[in-house]
Design an enzyme around this catalytic site. Structure first.
Site, PDB file in Angstrom:
ATOM      1  N   LYS A  98     -10.221  11.259   5.474  1.00 44.90           N
ATOM      2  CA  LYS A  98      -9.234  12.593   5.361  1.00 44.90           C
ATOM      3  C   LYS A  98      -7.690  11.995   5.556  1.00 44.90           C
ATOM      4  O   LYS A  98      -6.778  12.338   4.769  1.00 44.90           O
ATOM      5  CB  LYS A  98      -9.591  13.483   6.334  1.00 44.90           C
ATOM      6  CG  LYS A  98      -8.669  14.693   6.391  1.00 44.90           C
ATOM      7  CD  LYS A  98      -9.475  16.107   7.023  1.00 44.90           C
ATOM      8  CE  LYS A  98      -9.326  16.021   8.471  1.00 44.90           C
ATOM      9  NZ  LYS A  98     -10.192  15.101   9.331  1.00 44.90           N
TER      10      LYS A  98
ATOM     11  N   THR B 297      -6.470   9.040   5.563  1.00 43.68           N
ATOM     12  CA  THR B 297      -6.026   8.209   4.509  1.00 43.68           C
ATOM     13  C   THR B 297      -5.697   8.901   3.158  1.00 43.68           C
ATOM     14  O   THR B 297      -4.628   8.696   2.528  1.00 43.68           O
ATOM     15  CB  THR B 297      -7.182   7.200   4.206  1.00 43.68           C
ATOM     16  OG1 THR B 297      -7.487   6.288   5.306  1.00 43.68           O
ATOM     17  CG2 THR B 297      -6.915   6.210   2.938  1.00 43.68           C
TER      18      THR B 297
ATOM     19  N   ARG C  86      -1.081  14.796  13.029  1.00 44.35           N
ATOM     20  CA  ARG C  86      -1.473  14.673  14.405  1.00 44.35           C
ATOM     21  C   ARG C  86      -1.130  13.249  15.075  1.00 44.35           C
ATOM     22  O   ARG C  86      -1.381  12.210  14.353  1.00 44.35           O
ATOM     23  CB  ARG C  86      -2.833  15.266  14.993  1.00 44.35           C
ATOM     24  CG  ARG C  86      -2.947  16.723  14.528  1.00 44.35           C
ATOM     25  CD  ARG C  86      -4.514  17.057  14.836  1.00 44.35           C
ATOM     26  NE  ARG C  86      -5.329  16.235  13.875  1.00 44.35           N
ATOM     27  CZ  ARG C  86      -6.593  16.007  14.265  1.00 44.35           C
ATOM     28  NH1 ARG C  86      -7.211  16.606  15.116  1.00 44.35           N
ATOM     29  NH2 ARG C  86      -7.464  15.343  13.527  1.00 44.35           N
TER      30      ARG C  86
ATOM     31  N   LYS D 125     -14.410   6.196  17.116  1.00 44.67           N
ATOM     32  CA  LYS D 125     -13.849   6.802  15.974  1.00 44.67           C
ATOM     33  C   LYS D 125     -12.576   5.699  15.442  1.00 44.67           C
ATOM     34  O   LYS D 125     -12.353   5.477  14.371  1.00 44.67           O
ATOM     35  CB  LYS D 125     -13.341   8.075  16.268  1.00 44.67           C
ATOM     36  CG  LYS D 125     -12.892   8.551  15.046  1.00 44.67           C
ATOM     37  CD  LYS D 125     -12.173  10.165  15.088  1.00 44.67           C
ATOM     38  CE  LYS D 125     -11.652  10.997  13.998  1.00 44.67           C
ATOM     39  NZ  LYS D 125     -10.452  10.264  13.642  1.00 44.67           N
TER      40      LYS D 125
ATOM     41  N   ALA E 144     -10.270  19.119  16.896  1.00 50.15           N
ATOM     42  CA  ALA E 144     -10.653  20.196  16.158  1.00 50.15           C
ATOM     43  C   ALA E 144     -12.022  20.636  16.714  1.00 50.15           C
ATOM     44  O   ALA E 144     -12.450  21.729  16.401  1.00 50.15           O
ATOM     45  CB  ALA E 144     -10.712  19.987  14.919  1.00 50.15           C
TER      46      ALA E 144
ATOM     47  N   PHE F 272     -11.449  17.087  11.782  1.00 49.04           N
ATOM     48  CA  PHE F 272     -13.000  16.975  11.414  1.00 49.04           C
ATOM     49  C   PHE F 272     -13.131  17.796   9.975  1.00 49.04           C
ATOM     50  O   PHE F 272     -12.194  17.892   9.128  1.00 49.04           O
ATOM     51  CB  PHE F 272     -13.577  17.746  12.486  1.00 49.04           C
ATOM     52  CG  PHE F 272     -13.704  16.794  13.558  1.00 49.04           C
ATOM     53  CD1 PHE F 272     -14.137  15.515  13.525  1.00 49.04           C
ATOM     54  CD2 PHE F 272     -13.340  17.042  14.852  1.00 49.04           C
ATOM     55  CE1 PHE F 272     -14.099  14.525  14.449  1.00 49.04           C
ATOM     56  CE2 PHE F 272     -13.436  16.101  16.280  1.00 49.04           C
ATOM     57  CZ  PHE F 272     -13.796  14.789  15.830  1.00 49.04           C
TER      58      PHE F 272
ATOM     59  N   PHE G 182     -15.428   4.788  -3.427  1.00 39.60           N
ATOM     60  CA  PHE G 182     -15.814   3.326  -2.857  1.00 39.60           C
ATOM     61  C   PHE G 182     -16.411   2.564  -3.838  1.00 39.60           C
ATOM     62  O   PHE G 182     -16.871   2.938  -5.024  1.00 39.60           O
ATOM     63  CB  PHE G 182     -16.991   3.816  -1.614  1.00 39.60           C
ATOM     64  CG  PHE G 182     -16.495   4.046  -0.410  1.00 39.60           C
ATOM     65  CD1 PHE G 182     -16.688   3.061   0.759  1.00 39.60           C
ATOM     66  CD2 PHE G 182     -16.181   5.416  -0.085  1.00 39.60           C
ATOM     67  CE1 PHE G 182     -16.299   3.283   2.166  1.00 39.60           C
ATOM     68  CE2 PHE G 182     -15.593   5.422   1.148  1.00 39.60           C
ATOM     69  CZ  PHE G 182     -15.634   4.637   2.240  1.00 39.60           C
TER      70      PHE G 182
ATOM     71  N   TRP H 100      -6.937   4.103  -0.776  1.00 40.82           N
ATOM     72  CA  TRP H 100      -7.191   3.132   0.258  1.00 40.82           C
ATOM     73  C   TRP H 100      -6.783   1.561  -0.260  1.00 40.82           C
ATOM     74  O   TRP H 100      -6.230   1.053   0.254  1.00 40.82           O
ATOM     75  CB  TRP H 100      -8.586   2.949   0.685  1.00 40.82           C
ATOM     76  CG  TRP H 100      -8.874   2.248   1.929  1.00 40.82           C
ATOM     77  CD1 TRP H 100      -8.810   2.490   2.957  1.00 40.82           C
ATOM     78  CD2 TRP H 100      -9.599   1.049   1.653  1.00 40.82           C
ATOM     79  NE1 TRP H 100      -9.193   1.317   3.823  1.00 40.82           N
ATOM     80  CE2 TRP H 100      -9.593   0.250   2.899  1.00 40.82           C
ATOM     81  CE3 TRP H 100      -9.896   0.049   0.667  1.00 40.82           C
ATOM     82  CZ2 TRP H 100     -10.162  -0.987   3.123  1.00 40.82           C
ATOM     83  CZ3 TRP H 100     -10.294  -1.130   0.667  1.00 40.82           C
ATOM     84  CH2 TRP H 100     -10.468  -1.768   1.978  1.00 40.82           C
TER      85      TRP H 100
END
Length: 556
Positions: free
Chosen positions: A71, A73, A94, A105, A273, A301, A382, A410
C-alpha cells in the site's frame, strides 16, 4: 536483486531546501533537521489560507496477508507517476513505529523504486516525534500517580485509573504490571500497564489537532480515570496540559522529506489502524492540500480499518471530501485469501484466486456503495502473476463498475504507475456522493452496529455486559455523540483473524469500551486485539546492523 535499503542508499538525495522550493514552501517556514529532513512551521497555514485546496486521493487495500500488498509503495509510486504526467502532487504519510520495524512487519517507507528517503531515519528516530509523544504521555502518568501520592485531593480511585504509560516498542512483558512497590516513599501500589506509543491517545490528539491551542484543549479533556464517586478525572484537572503541549510543540510540525524521484512528502503522525485511527495528521494533510493540486495519502491496513476511520473520523474532523480511492491488491494476497499456503502463492491457481476475490470485491463495494466514492483497484504486480490471473481480477472488478490498473512502481518507480495515475486523475473529475457510514447523533451501540454490519458485513453484534455498562455510563456523561474507533484484527473483516476472504454470518464481539475524550472518539475493542503487541519468534531486529562507518543494513 537489490534490497530496499540498498536502493535507498544508492539514490542521490537532494538537499531538503530544494524540495521545499519545489513544494512552494517559503524559507522562513523551513526548520532543517540535517540536509535531508525538515520541520515545516504550521503557521504557514495562516499565510496559505486563501489558497484553493488540492484534491485528496486515499490509498487503501484489501485485508493484509503474509504475502504483502504494497500500500505505501503504491502511494509513493502513484505520487511520482502523477508528477510524471504533469500534476503538482505531494505525498502525505504516517510515521513508522519502532515496534513493527523491529518486529515482523518491518518499516513503512515504501519499497523498491517507490520509497521515501532517508529511509533509515524515517524508520528509526526520524525527527523525534515518537519520543516527544511518549514523553508527553508518560508525564501525564507521572503527574497522575504523584497527585495520588501527594494526598489525592481529587479523590481518584487507584482501581479506576484508565491512563497507561507507553513505549514505542513491541514488548508484551509490559502489558500488565504492578508498580508503586517498595514502601510509602516509592508511590501507591497499583495495577498498571503499557500501550505502544502509536496506540496512545496523545498520538491520536496530535494527528487530529488543528493548531497548538486545539492541541492544549484536547489534552485537557483526556480522561485519565475516575473518582470514588464515579466522576471522570481529566488531564486538565491535573493541570498537565501546558507542560504536555510544551513537549509536543515541535512534534506538532509536519516533517518534509522526498521520494526517490524527489516528489515532496509530508510524513507526520503514526497511529495504528487496528488499535487507533490509522491516519497521518490533519495538519500535514491540510498543508499538502494548500501546496499541491493532488494529495496522495494512505490509511493503515485494509479498507475496513484505515479507510473506514479516515472517512468516518478524520474526514469529519477536517471537513475533507476525498476525490477518489485507490484499493491496492496483489494476486498473491488474493490467492492467500482463497486458501493457498504462502509457499505456493507463486503458482497459477485461478480457482483459489476466485475464492479469494470476494475480499477485494467487498472492500470495493464498501467504498463505492456505502461511502459513495469513485474507486480504482491497483494490482501491485508480481513477476509470478499470470495473464489469466490478472484478467480474472479485472473481469470481476468491472462487473462492479470499477476499473483495474496495473501498478509496477516497485520495479519501475513512477514510470510503472502512469496508467494508475491517469485513471486517478479521471476519477477525481467525476461527481461523487460522499457520505458517512453512520451519523453522530445515533447511540454508541447503533454506531458500532452500523460499522459492523455495513463495513464488516457481520450478521450479529454482541456488546458484552461490562462493555455495555460502560456505553451507558459514557452516554450519561455526555460522550454519546462521538464517532467510533474500532479496535479489531487487521487480517479479517471479522474479529477472528483466521476467517479470511469475506466471511458471512459471523458475530462481532465487543469486549471493552473506552473513551478518548481528547481525541474525540469512543474506542470499541473486539476479539483479542492488544494495544501492546509482542515480538515474533524471529524478530526483524535480529537482521539489523550498523557498520564501522555508521551505515545501517537489514532494514526493509
Amino acid at each position: 536483486m537489490k534490497t530496499d535499503i540498498q536502493i535507498a542508499q544508492e539514490t542521490k538525495i537532494l538537499h531538503i531546501s530544494e524540495i521545499a522550493e519545489t513544494a512552494g514552501i517559503a524559507p522562513e517556514y523551513v526548520e532543517f533537521y540535517g540536509n535531508d529532513k525538515a520541520k515545516i512551521d504550521y503557521n504557514i497555514l495562516t499565510d496559505l489560507k486563501d489558497q484553493p485546496d488540492g484534491k485528496v486521493v486515499l490509498v487503501t487495500a484489501i485485508s493484509p496477508t503474509p504475502a504483502g500488498e504494497g500500500k505505501t509503495t503504491t502511494t509513493v509510486g502513484l505520487a511520482d507517476a502523477m508528477v510524471r504526467i504533469g500534476k503538482k502532487t505531494m505525498v502525505a504519510l504516517r510515521e513508522p513505529s519502532l515496534g513493527p520495524v523491529f518486529g515482523i512487519k518491518g518499516g513503512a517507507a515504501g519499497g523498491g523504486y517507490a520509497q521515501v528517503v532517508p529511509m533509515e531515519d524515517i524508520n528509526l528516530h526520524f525527527t523525534g516525534d515518537m519520543h516527544a509523544i511518549g514523553a508527553a504521555n508518560n508525564l501525564l502518568a507521572a503527574m497522575l500517580d504523584n497527585h495520588i501520592q501527594q494526598g489525592n485531593s481529587l479523590g481518584i480511585d487507584p482501581r479506576r485509573i484508565t491512563w497507561k504509560r507507553c513505549v514505542d516498542m513491541n514488548d508484551r512483558q509490559l502489558r500488565f504490571i504492578t508498580d508503586g512497590l517498595g514502601g510509602r516513599v516509592n508511590g501507591t501500589p497499583r495495577e498498571d500497564g503499557f500501550d505502544i506509543t502509536v496506540a496512545s491517545e496523545i498520538m491520536a490528539i496530535l494527528c487530529l489537532a488543528s493548531d497548538i491551542d486545539d492541541l492544549k484543549e484536547r489534552i485537557s479533556r483526556i480522561v485519565v480515570g475516575y473518582t470514588y464517586n464515579e466522576e471522570p478525572v481529566t488531564a486538565g484537572q491535573l493541570k498537565a496540559q501546558g507542560a504536555m503541549a510544551a513537549l509536543l510543540k515541535d512534534a506538532l510540525k509536519p516533517n518534509l522529506v522526498q521520494t526517490l524521484e524527489h516528489t515532496p512528502a509530508l510524513i507526520h503522525g503514526g497511529p495504528f489502524a487496528n488499535i487507533a485511527h490509522g491516519c497521518n495528521s490533519i495538519m500535514a494533510t491540510k498543508m499538502a492540500r494548500k501546496l499541491a493540486d493532488y494529495v496522495i495519502t494512505e490509511a493503515g491496513f485494509g479498507a475496513d480499518l484505515g479507510a473506514e476511520k479516515f472517512l468516518d473520523i478524520k474526514c469529519r474532523a477536517a471537513q475533507i471530501k476525498p476525490s477518489a480511492v485507490v484499493i491496492v491488491a496483489t494476486v498473491r494476497a488474493l490467492k492467500h485469501h482463497g486458501g493457498v499456503a504462502k509457499a505456493d502463492l507463486g503458482e497459477e491457481n485461478l480457482e483459489a484466486l476466485e475464492a479469494g476475490l470476494p475480499n477485494l470485491l467487498q472492500h470495493v463495494e464498501n467504498i463505492t456503495q456505502v461511502y459513495g466514492l469513485p474507486a480504482v483497484v491497483a494490482i501491485n504486480r508480481f513477476p509470478t502473476d499470470t495473464e489469466a490471473e490478472l484478467a480474472l481480477v479485472e473481469e470481476k472488478c468491472r462487473e462492479l463498475g470499477v476499473n483495474v490498473a496495473l501498478s509496477e512502481v516497485w520495479g519501475k518507480g513512477g514510470e510503472g504507475g502512469i496508467a494508475l495515475a491517469e485513471e486517478v486523475v479521471r476519477l477525481c473529475d467525476e461527481p461523487s456522493d460522499f457520505r458517512y457510514a453512520y451519523e453522530l447523533d445515533q447511540s454508541i451501540e447503533q454506531k458500532i452496529k452500523d460499522i459492523a454490519k455495513k463495513i464488516y458485513h457481520a450478521k450479529h453484534v454482541i456488546i458484552q455486559p461490562p462493555a455495555m455498562k460502560e456505553v451507558k455510563k459514557l452516554e450519561a456523561l455526555g460522550f454519546g455523540g462521538l464517532p467510533i474507533c474500532m479496535a479489531k484484527t487487521q487480517y479479517s473483516f471479522s474479529d477472528d483473524q483466521t476467517l479470511l476472504g469475506a466471511p458471512q454470518g459471523f458475530t462481532l464481539n465487543v469486549r471493552e469500551i473506552r473513551v478518548s475524550a481528547g481525541a474525540g472518539f469512543i474506542v470499541a475493542l473486539t476479539g483479542n486485539i492488544m494495544t501492546m503487541p509482542g515480538l515474533p519468534k524471529k524478530p526483524a531486529a535480529e537482521n539489523i546492523d550498523v557498520d564501522s562507518t555508521g551505515k545501517i543494513s537489514g532494514l526493509f
